[in-house]
Write a protein that holds these residues in place. Sequence first.
Motif, short mmCIF file in Angstrom:
data_model
loop_
_atom_site.label_atom_id
_atom_site.label_comp_id
_atom_site.label_asym_id
_atom_site.label_seq_id
_atom_site.Cartn_x
_atom_site.Cartn_y
_atom_site.Cartn_z
N ALA A 206 0.83 -1.20 0.00
CA ALA A 206 0.00 0.00 0.00
C ALA A 206 0.87 1.25 0.00
CB ALA A 206 -0.93 -0.01 1.21
N GLU A 207 1.94 1.22 0.78
CA GLU A 207 2.87 2.37 0.80
C GLU A 207 3.48 2.57 -0.59
OE1 GLU A 207 3.26 4.39 3.21
OE2 GLU A 207 2.86 3.37 5.12
N LEU A 208 3.85 1.49 -1.24
CA LEU A 208 4.44 1.59 -2.57
C LEU A 208 3.43 2.14 -3.57
CD1 LEU A 208 6.88 0.97 -4.44
CD2 LEU A 208 5.86 -1.29 -4.81
N ALA A 209 2.23 1.59 -3.56
CA ALA A 209 1.21 2.03 -4.51
C ALA A 209 0.86 3.50 -4.32
CB ALA A 209 -0.03 1.16 -4.38
N ALA A 210 0.89 3.96 -3.06
CA ALA A 210 0.55 5.36 -2.79
C ALA A 210 1.54 6.33 -3.40
CB ALA A 210 0.47 5.58 -1.27
N LEU A 211 2.73 5.86 -3.75
CA LEU A 211 3.76 6.73 -4.33
C LEU A 211 3.61 6.89 -5.83
CD1 LEU A 211 6.78 5.48 -2.23
CD2 LEU A 211 5.67 7.71 -2.07
N ASP A 212 2.60 6.27 -6.42
CA ASP A 212 2.31 6.42 -7.84
C ASP A 212 0.96 7.11 -7.98
OD1 ASP A 212 1.93 6.21 -10.60
OD2 ASP A 212 1.15 4.16 -10.43
N PRO A 213 0.93 8.41 -8.21
CA PRO A 213 -0.36 9.12 -8.28
C PRO A 213 -1.23 8.68 -9.45
CG PRO A 213 1.47 10.57 -8.92
CD PRO A 213 2.09 9.31 -8.36
N SER A 214 -0.65 8.04 -10.45
CA SER A 214 -1.45 7.62 -11.60
C SER A 214 -2.34 6.43 -11.27
CB SER A 214 -0.54 7.24 -12.77
OG SER A 214 0.13 6.02 -12.53
N GLY A 215 -2.04 5.69 -10.21
CA GLY A 215 -2.81 4.51 -9.84
C GLY A 215 -2.48 3.27 -10.65
N THR A 216 -1.51 3.37 -11.57
CA THR A 216 -1.16 2.22 -12.40
C THR A 216 -0.56 1.09 -11.58
OG1 THR A 216 -0.64 3.82 -14.15
CG2 THR A 216 0.02 1.55 -14.52
N LEU A 217 0.26 1.45 -10.59
CA LEU A 217 0.83 0.42 -9.73
C LEU A 217 -0.25 -0.27 -8.90
CD1 LEU A 217 4.19 1.75 -8.22
CD2 LEU A 217 3.85 -0.02 -9.92
N ALA A 218 -1.10 0.52 -8.28
CA ALA A 218 -2.14 -0.06 -7.44
C ALA A 218 -3.01 -1.04 -8.21
CB ALA A 218 -3.00 1.06 -6.85
N ALA A 219 -3.28 -0.73 -9.47
CA ALA A 219 -4.13 -1.61 -10.29
C ALA A 219 -3.49 -2.97 -10.53
CB ALA A 219 -4.44 -0.94 -11.62
N ARG A 220 -2.20 -3.08 -10.29
CA ARG A 220 -1.50 -4.33 -10.55
C ARG A 220 -1.11 -5.06 -9.27
NH1 ARG A 220 -0.83 -2.00 -15.47
NH2 ARG A 220 -0.13 -3.33 -17.20
N PRO A 511 6.79 10.03 -14.65
CA PRO A 511 6.36 10.86 -13.51
C PRO A 511 6.58 12.33 -13.78
CG PRO A 511 7.59 8.95 -12.74
CD PRO A 511 7.70 8.94 -14.25
N ALA A 512 5.62 13.18 -13.34
CA ALA A 512 5.69 14.61 -13.59
C ALA A 512 6.89 15.23 -12.88
CB ALA A 512 4.40 15.28 -13.13
N PRO A 513 7.58 16.18 -13.51
CA PRO A 513 8.71 16.85 -12.86
C PRO A 513 8.26 17.61 -11.62
CG PRO A 513 8.68 17.31 -15.23
CD PRO A 513 7.36 16.67 -14.88
N SER A 514 9.12 17.67 -10.64
CA SER A 514 8.83 18.42 -9.42
C SER A 514 10.13 18.94 -8.85
CB SER A 514 8.12 17.53 -8.39
OG SER A 514 8.94 16.44 -8.02
N GLY A 515 10.02 19.89 -7.92
CA GLY A 515 11.20 20.43 -7.27
C GLY A 515 11.60 21.77 -7.86
N PRO A 516 12.67 22.36 -7.34
CA PRO A 516 13.10 23.67 -7.81
C PRO A 516 13.80 23.60 -9.16
CG PRO A 516 14.65 22.83 -6.19
CD PRO A 516 13.51 21.85 -6.24
N LEU A 517 13.84 24.73 -9.85
CA LEU A 517 14.60 24.82 -11.09
C LEU A 517 16.08 24.81 -10.78
CD1 LEU A 517 12.52 27.56 -12.95
CD2 LEU A 517 12.47 25.10 -13.37
N LEU A 518 16.85 24.18 -11.67
CA LEU A 518 18.30 24.11 -11.50
C LEU A 518 18.98 24.79 -12.69
CD1 LEU A 518 18.81 20.35 -10.48
CD2 LEU A 518 18.57 22.32 -8.97
N GLY A 519 20.00 25.56 -12.40
CA GLY A 519 20.84 26.14 -13.44
C GLY A 519 22.17 25.42 -13.48
#
Length: 886
Positions: A206-220, A511-519
Amino acid sequence: MTVTTTAGGTETITETETETMTAYENENVTAYGDGGGPTADAPHFWQGAFIGDEEAGRRLAGLPGAVEAALGTVLETETVLAACDALAPALLDPEHPVHARLAALLPEDEDPAALLAELGHHLGRRELTRKLRRELGSAAPGRLNRPDPRESVYEAWAPVGMVAHIAPGNAATVAPLSIVEGLLAGNVNVLKTSSADTLFPQALMAELAALDPSGTLAARIVVLRFGSSRQEWLRLMCAPADAVAVWGGEAAVEGVAAHVPPGCRLVEWGHRISFAYLTADAWSDPAALDALAEDVCRHEQQACASPQVVYLDTEDEAEVFAFAERFADVLAARSAAAPPPGARDGDARAGDRGAERDPAEEAELTTTELVARLEEHLGLTRVFAAADRSWRVMADTRSPLTASPLHRSVWVKPLPRRRMVATLRPMRRYLQTAGIAGSRTDMAELSRTALAAGATRVTPVGAMLESYAGEPHDGVYALQRYSRRVAVQADPARFATTACLDDLARPVVLPAPSGPLLGKEEVQERNGRVGRADAELYFHSGGSTGAPALSLFSYDDYDTQMHAAARGLLAAGYDPVGDRTANLFYCGGMYGSFISFFSVLERLGGVQLPLAAGPDHRATARALIEHGATTLFGMPSYLWQLLHAERDALRAYGGLRKVFYGGEHFTPEQQRVLKDEFGIEVVRSVTYGSTDLGPLGYQCTESSGGVHHLHADLHAMEILDPDEDRPAAPGETGRLVFTTHARRGQQLGRYVIGDLGRAVPGRCPCGSRAPRFELQGRTGDVVRVATYFLNHRRFVALAEERGGHRGELQILLGRGEVRERLTVRVERSAGTDPEGLREVFLAGYPELRSAVAERLLDVAVEAVDGAALDRSPTSGKLRSVVDTRR
């Protein structure tokens, strides 16, 4: 904690377990949304939700439909890797809330910190990627790529479909790791845990599946907890399975096999027997005996790799008895220093682990030792045992393999190496590890003999229980057992430029990008923190826009990127069968272009002339002609100089047909010259990339100018407003920002690389669904001069379209005595008219004309030799803007 089963098959959970699960639920109110965690009333995890027995029974009846629905959505390998890599740090951190929630559900005899740390290590991206590469050959094995770029045949590893996992009891890490293996292979996974197990596997999944917001992992993922008496549940669980993985002895496997449908793959992870083998030199070495004792005592011989028998390379019974006595002393010393788990001070049976052994184990230990002692009277055996029964060494003059009752109980037997195969081969289906102690030559010879006898792995004594990522288990790769190798044969003429068949069918979703911009400065600072294990390849940038920057790669990441660039070249029209390529990129000084495209051509199997860019144009042209080159790789500025310096010889040769360039751009006018005057038919980008991130985009046969497809299997791309950190409007030019997902030991997310571009809408005529973008220059090409922003690309366009200029162009900025000065330096040719070009720029560039009219700027045009233009010393790349004002 105890679990009982009634005659009707329902399970009763004691109050202690109910309290544990209720506490877990209270701590976990935000981990899984409104559903909460596992409870006594909802012990099953089904595709993202915890459910009770009644609901689980209802859903089991409809399992085939649920599997078909889940398989209708593609599971990207990166989705699994990203979720596992996000969970791993939580498992390694005892202070993390996830760690606390999961630790509360582990059996009492487990060390929570050690077990969760072991899981965290195995779930890290480094280990899983290594496993994928070793077992399936690639970090993205599910994509239909060409195993041989010279053939229009596509192969991939596909999921078998649904894998039913029948987990063993009292092995907390086995079940979740088996599901992860099933997920890496792309399968739907249904796991059965024992009714006596805790709800740890359900909670972890459940912890692992919760880390995939798309729900693709949970479905499997489905995790069920029920006893063996529920045969109907087991039947329903196995009925739609394409593979059934089962742990246990022959009886357990037979019980499950009865429910395996015809054609379903049965993957047996049964009990195995391992042995140690010592040569004469080794058995007299105290260090070897200490190492052997470590293998015997570790995990109380409960692992399949634990030695149950110690074989000596001898026929002398006296040597067997003498060794057994010496080894008994070693075991006694080790047990005194570190008694077996469960020992209690003052307990006469401390080493016996008390309640941790069931009556059957106790009976086997007693019977085995008693029989061995009785046979001492026949001269067949000799027994050395601890007074508290914490260990026992049983010497036996007979060679055939005998199973040990475990719990620090080991047989010692004679076995000359010449008889090893004949003695052990009858037990080959049960053999696993052979731990060998001897010389280097002994190790080599005995390894081959042990493998011939049926062992599946060989280690040094003292390392029998060690493992490595991607190691075969019981002679097979788990990921291959959970996968199918599939192939598509396509029409060579229609698919000549299709490198990956999946690109025609669906876009890659990462997975969608997240976090601060990097130069660049932030990335360089992070490079200083990359561990040496991940810094295997060092590259410098060309330095055309500043000081050369350092980029670090692991060889695995480099290999992934070179394969991607190779696929991009196929899409651009490179023919690995017919093209004969001169690699004319710059080499040396840790600059990566030449080396990288050497690697790309190697992976394509193309004919290559690794000449590199050099000052002797005549010698280079001679080599091109002598070896029949048809295709050139290189920087536009160098290729332009080479072709014009050796114009007559190369035109007379007439064999050049393709040019693939990188690092700069050929202008439309320059491309027209290449085609009209040199007979070149194809002029395209060899790749779009950066030294930091590797290949980012590629051109197809339908691309022109700066239009590229994104390497969407490696990177996610954003286009941000030039001045604000928000998405640019659709179709508008913005800053290109890339997040790479294929780098070991580095997090290169949301990297602002300094290029400008715009998204190209619609599907490309080539058929690929990979996103397209058009390069619009570098942020450094747009400079502020005399309060105005001026763009180098605008000068180039005006020079070509209105001034008829064909060569290179460079802007030099400086300060005069009164005002700033802008000098346009153009490559001299027979028809170059500097004053005429100055008038073209002033007439066609209103901002430039205004700056001059307002007496803020002086503008001049100079015609110079191409060799006099300022270039990067490393890459030879033309510096489009040289600003000396600072």
